[in-house]
Write a protein that holds these residues in place. Structure first.
Motif, mmCIF file in Angstrom:
data_model
loop_
_atom_site.group_PDB
_atom_site.id
_atom_site.type_symbol
_atom_site.label_atom_id
_atom_site.label_comp_id
_atom_site.label_asym_id
_atom_site.label_seq_id
_atom_site.Cartn_x
_atom_site.Cartn_y
_atom_site.Cartn_z
ATOM 1 N N PHE A 137 -7.138 -1.797 -5.697
ATOM 2 C CA PHE A 137 -8.214 -0.851 -5.395
ATOM 3 C C PHE A 137 -7.689 0.433 -4.772
ATOM 4 O O PHE A 137 -6.522 0.527 -4.382
ATOM 5 C CB PHE A 137 -9.281 -1.493 -4.502
ATOM 6 C CG PHE A 137 -8.752 -2.034 -3.199
ATOM 7 C CD1 PHE A 137 -8.733 -1.259 -2.055
ATOM 8 C CD2 PHE A 137 -8.294 -3.345 -3.110
ATOM 9 C CE1 PHE A 137 -8.262 -1.760 -0.856
ATOM 10 C CE2 PHE A 137 -7.828 -3.864 -1.912
ATOM 11 C CZ PHE A 137 -7.814 -3.067 -0.781
ATOM 12 N N MET A 138 -8.605 1.412 -4.673
ATOM 13 C CA MET A 138 -8.337 2.702 -4.050
ATOM 14 C C MET A 138 -9.050 2.739 -2.695
ATOM 15 O O MET A 138 -10.065 2.077 -2.507
ATOM 16 C CB MET A 138 -8.846 3.848 -4.929
ATOM 17 C CG MET A 138 -8.305 3.849 -6.352
ATOM 18 S SD MET A 138 -6.524 4.105 -6.447
ATOM 19 C CE MET A 138 -6.415 5.860 -6.130
ATOM 20 N N TYR A 139 -8.522 3.515 -1.757
ATOM 21 C CA TYR A 139 -9.201 3.670 -0.467
ATOM 22 C C TYR A 139 -10.537 4.386 -0.637
ATOM 23 O O TYR A 139 -11.526 4.016 -0.038
ATOM 24 C CB TYR A 139 -8.324 4.465 0.507
ATOM 25 C CG TYR A 139 -7.119 3.704 1.000
ATOM 26 C CD1 TYR A 139 -7.250 2.482 1.647
ATOM 27 C CD2 TYR A 139 -5.841 4.221 0.830
ATOM 28 C CE1 TYR A 139 -6.153 1.784 2.105
ATOM 29 C CE2 TYR A 139 -4.729 3.532 1.286
ATOM 30 C CZ TYR A 139 -4.890 2.317 1.924
ATOM 31 O OH TYR A 139 -3.799 1.632 2.367
ATOM 32 N N ASN A 140 -10.519 5.421 -1.452
ATOM 33 C CA ASN A 140 -11.737 6.187 -1.708
ATOM 34 C C ASN A 140 -12.481 5.543 -2.878
ATOM 35 O O ASN A 140 -11.962 5.473 -3.990
ATOM 36 C CB ASN A 140 -11.361 7.640 -2.030
ATOM 37 C CG ASN A 140 -12.570 8.541 -2.166
ATOM 38 O OD1 ASN A 140 -13.699 8.062 -2.338
ATOM 39 N ND2 ASN A 140 -12.345 9.840 -2.091
ATOM 40 N N SER A 141 -13.693 5.106 -2.642
ATOM 41 C CA SER A 141 -14.459 4.397 -3.684
ATOM 42 C C SER A 141 -14.806 5.301 -4.871
ATOM 43 O O SER A 141 -15.121 4.815 -5.952
ATOM 44 C CB SER A 141 -15.730 3.798 -3.090
ATOM 45 O OG SER A 141 -16.514 4.822 -2.507
ATOM 46 N N ASN A 142 -14.729 6.615 -4.683
ATOM 47 C CA ASN A 142 -15.006 7.548 -5.779
ATOM 48 C C ASN A 142 -13.827 7.673 -6.749
ATOM 49 O O ASN A 142 -13.988 8.168 -7.858
ATOM 50 C CB ASN A 142 -15.362 8.934 -5.227
ATOM 51 C CG ASN A 142 -16.665 8.915 -4.438
ATOM 52 O OD1 ASN A 142 -17.556 8.112 -4.743
ATOM 53 N ND2 ASN A 142 -16.757 9.763 -3.454
ATOM 54 N N GLU A 143 -12.642 7.263 -6.297
ATOM 55 C CA GLU A 143 -11.462 7.342 -7.164
ATOM 56 C C GLU A 143 -11.270 6.030 -7.931
ATOM 57 O O GLU A 143 -11.701 4.972 -7.468
ATOM 58 C CB GLU A 143 -10.218 7.644 -6.321
ATOM 59 C CG GLU A 143 -10.242 9.007 -5.662
ATOM 60 C CD GLU A 143 -8.994 9.256 -4.823
ATOM 61 O OE1 GLU A 143 -8.089 8.422 -4.833
ATOM 62 O OE2 GLU A 143 -8.969 10.302 -4.148
ATOM 63 N N GLN A 144 -10.622 6.134 -9.074
ATOM 64 C CA GLN A 144 -10.390 4.943 -9.895
ATOM 65 C C GLN A 144 -8.901 4.636 -9.980
ATOM 66 O O GLN A 144 -8.060 5.529 -9.884
ATOM 67 C CB GLN A 144 -10.956 5.157 -11.292
ATOM 68 C CG GLN A 144 -12.458 5.238 -11.325
ATOM 69 C CD GLN A 144 -12.979 5.366 -12.744
ATOM 70 O OE1 GLN A 144 -12.240 5.690 -13.660
ATOM 71 N NE2 GLN A 144 -14.258 5.096 -12.918
ATOM 72 N N LYS A 187 -6.139 -8.323 -6.029
ATOM 73 C CA LYS A 187 -7.126 -7.256 -5.916
ATOM 74 C C LYS A 187 -6.374 -5.931 -5.957
ATOM 75 O O LYS A 187 -5.404 -5.743 -5.219
ATOM 76 C CB LYS A 187 -7.891 -7.355 -4.592
ATOM 77 C CG LYS A 187 -8.761 -8.571 -4.471
ATOM 78 C CD LYS A 187 -9.425 -8.582 -3.103
ATOM 79 C CE LYS A 187 -10.174 -9.881 -2.866
ATOM 80 N NZ LYS A 187 -10.691 -9.971 -1.498
ATOM 81 N N ASP A 203 -3.959 2.564 -4.614
ATOM 82 C CA ASP A 203 -3.656 2.712 -3.184
ATOM 83 C C ASP A 203 -3.221 1.391 -2.571
ATOM 84 O O ASP A 203 -2.346 1.357 -1.714
ATOM 85 C CB ASP A 203 -4.877 3.238 -2.425
ATOM 86 C CG ASP A 203 -5.145 4.705 -2.710
ATOM 87 O OD1 ASP A 203 -4.202 5.419 -3.115
ATOM 88 O OD2 ASP A 203 -6.292 5.143 -2.538
ATOM 89 N N SER A 255 0.825 -1.206 0.000
ATOM 90 C CA SER A 255 0.000 0.000 0.000
ATOM 91 C C SER A 255 0.860 1.258 0.000
ATOM 92 O O SER A 255 2.075 1.187 0.158
ATOM 93 C CB SER A 255 -0.926 -0.007 1.227
ATOM 94 O OG SER A 255 -0.172 -0.103 2.410
#
Length: 198
Positions: A184-191, A182, A170, A155
């Motif tokens: 992914f980003m911590y903020n679900s709004n970010e890609q 997997k 992230d 991370s």
């Protein structure tokens, strides 16, 4: 004659007071000096204990295997045993090799620092973390490896590169048994940012 005796008595009294005052004064300062020297000696002793109790080990090499035969080798230039928990070792200039029995694959992890648990083999890697795995290179600031869970989690400022793509994310989780990954980003709004190299 009586006046002379009074004068002599006064002189003797004054001299006695001066001698007593000097004696008390010198005894008081001698005690203070000895107290001061004891304090200095005490602080020196504490510093010496800190130096002698820091358990530094050079050229560390740990090897362990799980029930499936996967091998975990951890190498570091310097290690320091945690004085509060002797099962924990703080590492410097760390390289780890995860040899997977299936397909004879090798995962190499390097970092500036590490924290190793000698009981469950969990290892935390930090600063300039790099994973080299087949044609994939992943870099980041922090990595947590659990041999029991067969899980690598990298991370903070993660960059994943293979022959075709570069990805910024992230977090990347890699299951060393199933190879499931997997990203992914911590903020679900970010890609996740993906760039095609070709």
């Amino acid at each position: 004659m009586v006046d002379e005796k009074k004068k002599i008595l006064k002189i003797i009294l004054i001299l006695s007071l001066i001698i007593i005052a000097w004696f008390v004064y010198s005894e008081y300062f001698k005690k203070d000096k000895s107290l001061l020297s004891k304090t200095v000696n005490l602080s020196t002793k504490i510093e010496e204990e800190v130096v002698y109790n820091s358990n530094i080990i050079k050229d560390i090499n740990y090897t362990s295997r799980d029930l499936k035969g996967n091998e975990y080798i951890l190498v570091a230039k310097v290690g320091e045993i945690d004085l509060d928990n002797s099962d924990i070792i703080f590492l410097t200039d760390v390289t780890a090799y995860i040899k997977l029995v299936k397909n004879s694959e090798l995962i190499v992890i390097t970092s500036n620092y590490g924290k190793y648990n000698t009981i469950n083999y969990d290892t935390i890697f930090s600063k300039n973390v790099k994973i080299d795995y087949i044609d994939n290179i992943i870099t980041g600031d922090y990595l947590d490896f659990s041999m029991i869970k067969n899980l690598i989690i990298i991370s903070r400022n993660v960059v994943y590169k293979n022959l075709e793509n570069t990805m910024k994310a992230d977090v990347i989780e890699l299951d060393t048994t199933t190879k499931d990954t997997k990203i992914f980003m911590y903020n679900s709004n970010e890609q996740v940012n993906v760039t095609n190299i070709k």
